[in-house]
Design a protein around this motif. Structure first.
Motif, mmCIF file in Angstrom:
data_model
loop_
_atom_site.group_PDB
_atom_site.id
_atom_site.type_symbol
_atom_site.label_atom_id
_atom_site.label_comp_id
_atom_site.label_asym_id
_atom_site.label_seq_id
_atom_site.Cartn_x
_atom_site.Cartn_y
_atom_site.Cartn_z
ATOM 1 N N ARG A 139 -10.176 -8.153 -0.399
ATOM 2 C CA ARG A 139 -10.505 -7.347 0.782
ATOM 3 C C ARG A 139 -9.523 -7.637 1.920
ATOM 4 N N SER A 140 -8.271 -7.825 1.555
ATOM 5 C CA SER A 140 -7.233 -8.168 2.530
ATOM 6 C C SER A 140 -6.266 -6.997 2.664
ATOM 7 N N LEU A 141 -6.252 -6.380 3.861
ATOM 8 C CA LEU A 141 -5.374 -5.239 4.081
ATOM 9 C C LEU A 141 -3.895 -5.612 3.970
ATOM 10 N N PRO A 142 -3.434 -6.748 4.529
ATOM 11 C CA PRO A 142 -2.027 -7.124 4.333
ATOM 12 C C PRO A 142 -1.671 -7.282 2.860
ATOM 13 N N THR A 143 -2.619 -7.779 2.070
ATOM 14 C CA THR A 143 -2.366 -7.936 0.646
ATOM 15 C C THR A 143 -2.264 -6.587 -0.045
ATOM 16 N N ALA A 144 -3.105 -5.641 0.364
ATOM 17 C CA ALA A 144 -3.015 -4.289 -0.194
ATOM 18 C C ALA A 144 -1.668 -3.658 0.147
ATOM 19 N N ALA A 145 -1.232 -3.849 1.388
ATOM 20 C CA ALA A 145 0.073 -3.325 1.788
ATOM 21 C C ALA A 145 1.201 -3.986 1.002
ATOM 22 N N ALA A 146 1.052 -5.299 0.730
ATOM 23 C CA ALA A 146 2.068 -6.005 -0.056
ATOM 24 C C ALA A 146 2.119 -5.468 -1.481
ATOM 25 N N ALA A 147 0.951 -5.212 -2.076
ATOM 26 C CA ALA A 147 0.913 -4.640 -3.422
ATOM 27 C C ALA A 147 1.582 -3.275 -3.446
ATOM 28 N N HIS A 148 1.345 -2.499 -2.412
ATOM 29 C CA HIS A 148 1.958 -1.177 -2.301
ATOM 30 C C HIS A 148 3.480 -1.305 -2.193
ATOM 31 N N ALA A 149 3.926 -2.247 -1.354
ATOM 32 C CA ALA A 149 5.359 -2.413 -1.125
ATOM 33 C C ALA A 149 6.106 -2.821 -2.395
ATOM 34 N N VAL A 150 5.559 -3.809 -3.121
ATOM 35 C CA VAL A 150 6.278 -4.260 -4.323
ATOM 36 C C VAL A 150 6.229 -3.211 -5.425
ATOM 37 N N SER A 151 5.162 -2.413 -5.460
ATOM 38 C CA SER A 151 5.104 -1.363 -6.481
ATOM 39 C C SER A 151 6.202 -0.335 -6.262
ATOM 40 N N VAL A 152 6.611 -0.156 -4.991
ATOM 41 C CA VAL A 152 7.684 0.785 -4.664
ATOM 42 C C VAL A 152 9.051 0.129 -4.802
ATOM 43 N N LEU A 153 9.217 -1.031 -4.150
ATOM 44 C CA LEU A 153 10.532 -1.648 -4.042
ATOM 45 C C LEU A 153 10.981 -2.342 -5.321
ATOM 46 N N VAL A 154 10.041 -2.973 -6.030
ATOM 47 C CA VAL A 154 10.391 -3.728 -7.232
ATOM 48 C C VAL A 154 10.250 -2.878 -8.487
ATOM 49 N N GLY A 155 9.134 -2.163 -8.585
ATOM 50 C CA GLY A 155 8.874 -1.428 -9.816
ATOM 51 C C GLY A 155 9.257 0.030 -9.784
ATOM 52 N N GLY A 156 9.255 0.615 -8.576
ATOM 53 C CA GLY A 156 9.491 2.046 -8.499
ATOM 54 C C GLY A 156 8.357 2.850 -9.097
ATOM 55 N N PHE A 157 7.153 2.265 -9.063
ATOM 56 C CA PHE A 157 6.005 2.914 -9.700
ATOM 57 C C PHE A 157 5.050 3.521 -8.684
ATOM 58 N N ASP A 158 5.548 3.840 -7.483
ATOM 59 C CA ASP A 158 4.675 4.431 -6.490
ATOM 60 C C ASP A 158 4.253 5.844 -6.864
ATOM 61 N N ARG A 159 4.849 6.396 -7.923
ATOM 62 C CA ARG A 159 4.444 7.725 -8.382
ATOM 63 C C ARG A 159 3.797 7.658 -9.755
ATOM 64 N N HIS A 160 3.301 6.472 -10.105
ATOM 65 C CA HIS A 160 2.584 6.299 -11.366
ATOM 66 C C HIS A 160 1.093 6.413 -11.071
ATOM 67 N N ARG A 161 0.416 7.367 -11.712
ATOM 68 C CA ARG A 161 -0.962 7.689 -11.337
ATOM 69 C C ARG A 161 -1.900 6.484 -11.447
ATOM 70 N N PHE A 162 -1.736 5.671 -12.491
ATOM 71 C CA PHE A 162 -2.611 4.515 -12.680
ATOM 72 C C PHE A 162 -2.441 3.537 -11.519
ATOM 73 N N VAL A 163 -1.191 3.317 -11.098
ATOM 74 C CA VAL A 163 -0.914 2.423 -9.974
ATOM 75 C C VAL A 163 -1.427 3.035 -8.673
ATOM 76 N N GLU A 164 -1.201 4.337 -8.487
ATOM 77 C CA GLU A 164 -1.640 5.002 -7.266
ATOM 78 C C GLU A 164 -3.155 4.927 -7.101
ATOM 79 N N ASN A 165 -3.893 5.140 -8.177
ATOM 80 C CA ASN A 165 -5.352 5.046 -8.089
ATOM 81 C C ASN A 165 -5.795 3.631 -7.723
ATOM 82 N N SER A 166 -5.099 2.622 -8.272
ATOM 83 C CA SER A 166 -5.426 1.232 -7.936
ATOM 84 C C SER A 166 -5.139 0.947 -6.467
ATOM 85 N N LEU A 167 -4.048 1.506 -5.954
ATOM 86 C CA LEU A 167 -3.711 1.310 -4.539
ATOM 87 C C LEU A 167 -4.732 2.002 -3.638
#
Length: 399
Positions: free
Chosen positions: A118-146
């Motif tokens: 329940r940590s908003l900074p942690t959610a933002a960090a998960a979002h950031a690495v999914s984009v910057l490291v994985g490039g999976f910000d357009r992967h539906r499974f990841v997007e639903n988790s975010l």
């Protein structure tokens, strides 16, 4: 099979040693070791689920394997405090860099860790690495988790931003945003999303009814409830809740006036003998009722040692907590599960069909049993299939 049914950490270590010494195909070892991590996570809590040993399992494969890395992060999520998967992820990045590409499921696990913390900074960090490291910000499974992470942290705006940028939305995406707005009290936005939703499941309909009722809009709640009935949707107790007893009473009066009846909850289980066994809520008709309920009580005691706390809000009747817990233990799917364990035992696959939506408590119960008893449980309720395995469900917590 030996890994999946391993009874202890020493036994798993022995299998681990065999796996790295035997001349196995290079492509088979990561898969086998990922199953070892799954089984390790299913063993009793620490010291039987050590993170250092899990890291050693990962290190057994060179070069580092993305599939095994995802399994390691999942292990950390299931067995460690919520923020530990991020530390494991950082360790893997420092140790291997670009040599280790990550699969989408790794970032979904990080989002689930943010949800648990329940940590908003942690959610933002998960979002950031999914984009910057994985490039999976357009992967539906990841997007639903975010989306789920932002909703859990109370940032509906961030959840909506992820939702709006999705190229392809599914029913989980739409329903998550509807639920987010109803929880925040923004019923106008909830109405907007609900109206555009191409497929409205029972969760979305129930969220609207509950949102209106809890935001002092009982007439609207009754209107949506009436539309549900007109569309022929199954009406269960979750629709009458999954907070204000005055509104519940009004809805029940409306049901009586329109001669609507709640379908009785029933669960079906096919035994090894090919016979189909039927269980109703609070059922005492089965010839092995005494054994079933005794086994269920023992199972509940075992789960409570693992941290299980009944979700009493799953019972909508205005009764005391002790009575609510008693009613929860009489839910038809729990009776069917108990009978399945009695007749099939651990290590099996138990298949249950229920005519109504599985409640939050039974969903949690099935998840924990799949971990503690090392069984796979498949429940088909009136919404979708739920595949419980190693403490997780295929629905990801949205149904």
């Amino acid at each position: 099979m030996a890994v999946s049914s391993s009874p202890s950490l020493p036994h798993l270590r022995h299998l681990h040693a065999l796996a790295v010494r035997l001349p196995l195909p290079a492509t088979s070892l990561p898969f086998l070791l990922s199953r070892l991590l799954r089984r390790l996570a299913a063993l009793p809590p620490p010291p039987h689920a050590p993170l250092p040993y899990a890291l050693n399992v990962f290190s057994a494969v060179s070069p580092p394997d993305p599939f095994l890395a995802a399994a390691l992060l999942r292990f950390a999520f299931l067995t460690q405090p919520p923020l530990l998967p991020f530390r494991v992820f950082s360790h893997l990045r420092r140790a291997h860099g670009a040599e280790l590409p990550f699969l989408p499921f790794a970032f979904s696990t990080l989002a689930k860790s943010a949800t648990a913390s329940r940590s908003l900074p942690t959610a933002a960090a998960a979002h950031a690495v999914s984009v910057l490291v994985g490039g999976f910000d357009r992967h539906r499974f990841v997007e639903n988790s975010l989306i789920g992470a932002y909703v859990a942290c109370g940032d509906v705006g961030a959840a909506r931003k992820v939702f709006d940028e999705m190229v392809e939305k599914d029913v989980i995406s739409w329903t998550s945003i509807v639920v987010a707005y109803t929880r925040s009290g923004d019923m106008r936005s909830a109405e907007e999303v609900f109206g555009r939703c191409p497929v409205k499941d029972m969760v979305a309909w129930t969220a609207m009814v509950t949102g209106y009722a809890q935001n002092a809009m009982p007439v609207k709640a009754l209107e949506v409830f009436d539309r549900m009935a007109e569309l022929g949707m199954v009406i269960d107790e979750v629709s009458l809740t999954a907070g204000k007893w005055e509104e519940v009473s009004k809805v029940r009066i409306l049901m009586r006036k329109q001669r609507l009846k709640k379908d009785p909850a029933v669960s079906l289980f096919e035994g090894r003998d090919g016979l189909v066994h039927q269980f109703f809520a609070g059922d005492n008709a089965h010839p092995r009722t005494h054994e079933i309920k005794k086994a269920l009580l023992e199972l509940v005691a075992k789960l409570k040692l693992e941290g299980y706390v009944p979700i009493l809000s799953s019972i909508v009747y205005d009764v005391n907590d002790e009575e609510k817990e008693r009613l929860l233990m009489g839910h038809s799917e729990k009776l069917a599960l108990s009978f399945g364990l009695l007749t099939l035992g651990s290590g099996c696959t138990i298949r249950i069909i229920k005519n109504l939506r599985i409640c939050d408590d039974c969903h949690l119960f099935m998840r924990l049993v799949s971990r503690v008893e090392s069984v796979e449980i498949i429940v088909r309720d009136n919404m979708r299939f739920h595949h419980f395995k190693n403490g997780e469900c295929s629905c990801g917590g949205f149904w």
